[in-house]
Design a protein around this motif. Structure first.
Motif, mmCIF file in Angstrom:
data_model
loop_
_atom_site.group_PDB
_atom_site.id
_atom_site.type_symbol
_atom_site.label_atom_id
_atom_site.label_comp_id
_atom_site.label_asym_id
_atom_site.label_seq_id
_atom_site.Cartn_x
_atom_site.Cartn_y
_atom_site.Cartn_z
ATOM 1 N N LYS A 1 -67.299 74.208 0.861
ATOM 2 C CA LYS A 1 -66.084 74.394 1.654
ATOM 3 C C LYS A 1 -65.779 73.198 2.529
ATOM 4 O O LYS A 1 -64.616 72.829 2.719
ATOM 5 N N HIS A 2 -66.815 72.612 3.117
ATOM 6 C CA HIS A 2 -66.597 71.534 4.070
ATOM 7 C C HIS A 2 -67.504 70.356 3.742
ATOM 8 O O HIS A 2 -68.726 70.513 3.646
ATOM 9 N N GLY B 1 -56.682 74.074 1.678
ATOM 10 C CA GLY B 1 -58.129 73.944 1.848
ATOM 11 C C GLY B 1 -58.811 73.080 0.812
ATOM 12 O O GLY B 1 -59.956 73.371 0.427
ATOM 13 N N ASP C 1 -54.264 70.295 3.337
ATOM 14 C CA ASP C 1 -54.804 71.032 4.483
ATOM 15 C C ASP C 1 -54.494 72.514 4.368
ATOM 16 O O ASP C 1 -55.361 73.374 4.564
ATOM 17 N N ASP D 1 -63.092 67.472 8.040
ATOM 18 C CA ASP D 1 -62.701 67.008 6.700
ATOM 19 C C ASP D 1 -61.326 66.361 6.729
ATOM 20 O O ASP D 1 -61.113 65.281 6.157
ATOM 21 N N SER E 1 -62.093 69.029 1.229
ATOM 22 C CA SER E 1 -63.479 68.764 0.811
ATOM 23 C C SER E 1 -63.538 68.336 -0.642
ATOM 24 O O SER E 1 -64.377 67.509 -1.021
ATOM 25 N N THR F 1 -67.720 67.581 5.721
ATOM 26 C CA THR F 1 -68.292 67.109 6.988
ATOM 27 C C THR F 1 -68.925 68.231 7.800
ATOM 28 O O THR F 1 -69.575 67.968 8.806
ATOM 29 N N GLY F 2 -68.712 69.451 7.400
ATOM 30 C CA GLY F 2 -69.229 70.591 8.154
ATOM 31 C C GLY F 2 -68.146 71.451 8.754
ATOM 32 O O GLY F 2 -68.373 72.615 9.074
ATOM 33 N N THR F 3 -66.951 70.894 8.940
ATOM 34 C CA THR F 3 -65.825 71.670 9.477
ATOM 35 C C THR F 3 -64.550 71.287 8.753
ATOM 36 O O THR F 3 -64.429 70.178 8.219
ATOM 37 N N ARG F 4 -63.585 72.167 8.786
ATOM 38 C CA ARG F 4 -62.298 71.898 8.147
ATOM 39 C C ARG F 4 -61.552 70.773 8.883
ATOM 40 O O ARG F 4 -60.983 69.882 8.247
ATOM 41 N N ASP F 5 -61.584 70.826 10.200
ATOM 42 C CA ASP F 5 -60.909 69.782 10.967
ATOM 43 C C ASP F 5 -61.564 68.421 10.739
ATOM 44 O O ASP F 5 -60.874 67.392 10.640
#
Length: 444
Positions: free
Chosen positions: A272-273, A319, A316, A281, A322, A275-279
């Motif tokens: 899903k991510h 989603g 964005d 990414d 990533s 970098t670890g977060t959606r923001d």
């Protein structure tokens, strides 16, 4: 009560498509059945997906065999069991000698009253899997909680005379035990591979092709039997009526097994991510696009800026940041190793992909529409097609598995099917036609 059903993904053996098998099982009065292709699980996802249309619950397993010789049937209790069965199948396909380690052997001085034992019967043990051994493989050895003995309809007349099973039946039915306390469990193991005699004849041709032999010289032990045709649910219950424990055990296994997967639009288990977060990414994606913008577009016009913002907003919204970053990471690795690659397909319609150097096609210059790659109305997720040289492909694959293989990386394959000329040639060979005649038939 069907624990052993095959589709044509039992290569060189089965004759049903998944749809045909589901329709046949439905018309014969079953509400559940076990799909157990021979050394293969390729029909599983189609069968599970289509089963809801037929109102049938499929139980998932594998029929482990060497050629036509059946060793055992594994049935997954849950998704973890399905994973374990596939892991075991991979091991068996890479090391087929494992089957040899579980041969029955006669002992000179055996502590067993019947004088037989298995040198290594339990080649698969798991609380997530049921194991069913055909009656012909049973020699009185103790069974674990997840192990059963499978009895086909043709086995039933000889069951009271079987030296390993008859004493147990006389001492209290299918639950009696020579060990005193535990259970020796019997289940139905009626195989379904063909619908009728025509299918059976096609099966014999497939077996001859698979064994590269003349049909007239195909050994009986390398083919199925006419007993693998469908039996209705009512007739099945009638056949086993004298052994209600067998019916009970079989139905209990079918009831306890539940394997399911999510299907539908964007139903996936991708990372899903990045970098670890959606923001995080989206920020990284924007930063990388900005870094490469002057490289791709020395003159940054309003058209370029508007197109970039439009694509980033859609990415964005849906989603997919990533996914772009994973492919960006992959091509970065390839460039670092000086590997040549080509990004192609509908991904070339994306300006973001062009900026990240995933593709080398300028969608603005060629007036390519981003919506062809990503839009909210697509029924399937987008995908990048990236070609690597065969000399570099193994290293790229190793990189992907090392970095992303936490249940999210997999190799995909495709199946080559027989076309008209190949069918003519293969059938000509099994019927013993000389090459010249086969050539003439192909030209006809």
């Amino acid at each position: 009560m069907l624990l052993n059903c095959h589709t044509y993904y039992s290569f060189g053996y089965g004759t049903f498509s998944p749809e045909e098998l589901l329709a046949l099982v439905k018309t014969r009065g079953y509400s559940t059945f076990a799909l157990t292709d021979i050394n293969n699980t390729s029909a599983v996802f189609d069968t599970i997906r289509l089963s809801k249309e037929y109102g049938i619950k499929p139980v998932i397993g594998i029929d482990f065999r060497t050629g036509a010789k059946q060793h055992f049937v594994g049935l997954a209790k849950n998704n973890e069991g399905f994973y374990e069965l596939n892991e075991h199948l991979s091991s068996i396909l890479h090391h087929p000698d494992q089957f040899e380690n579980s041969k029955i052997r006669k002992l000179e001085d055996s502590p067993s009253s019947n004088g037989y034992q298995y040198s290594n019967l339990r080649i698969f043990q798991s609380s997530n899997v049921f194991i069913v051994y055909p009656l012909s493989n049973y020699r009185g050895q103790p069974l674990s909680e997840n192990e059963f003995i499978g009895v086909s309809i043709k086995d039933l007349p000889s069951l009271p005379f079987n030296p390993f099973v008859a004493p147990l039946l006389r001492r209290g039915g299918a639950y009696a035990s020579a060990r005193g306390g535990g259970e020796v469990r019997l289940v139905c193991l009626q195989t379904l591979s063909f619908e009728n005699k025509r299918h059976f004849n096609a099966h014999r041709l497939l077996r001859a092709i698979d064994k590269n032999t003349l049909l007239s010289k195909l050994p009986p032990e390398e083919q199925g039997t006419i007993h693998e045709m469908p039996v209705s649910h009512a007739d099945m219950r009638l056949a086993y009526a004298m052994y209600p424990e067998i019916i009970y055990n079989t139905e209990r296994i079918l009831e306890e097994c539940n394997v399911d997967f999510e299907f539908g639009k964007f139903a996936n288990k991708n990372l899903k991510h990045f970098t670890g977060t959606r923001d995080g990414d989206m920020q990284l994606l924007r930063d990388e696009c900005a870094k490469y913008l002057p490289y791709r577009y020395p003159e940054i016009t309003n058209t370029v800026v508007d197109r970039l913002e439009k694509e980033l907003d859609v990415i964005d919204q849906m989603g997919f940041a990533s996914y772009f970053l994973i492919n960006w990471d992959l091509v970065n690795y390839a460039r670092h190793k000086n590997y040549y690659y080509v990004g192609r397909g509908s991904g070339a319609n994306s300006m973001v992909a062009y900026l990240l150097r995933i593709t080398d096609v300028d969608p603005i210059d060629l007036d390519l529409y981003f919506e062809r790659f990503i839009n909210p109305f697509r029924t399937t997720p987008p995908d990048f097609d990236i070609d690597f040289s065969w000399t570099d492909r193994d290293d790229i694959t190793e990189y992907i598995f090392k970095k992303y293989d936490k249940g999210r990386a997999a190799l995909l394959g495709s199946y080559a099917t027989y076309q008209h000329d190949a069918v003519t040639r293969e059938l000509g060979k099994v019927f013993g036609l000389p090459p010249g005649e086969i050539d003439r038939l192909q030209r006809a």
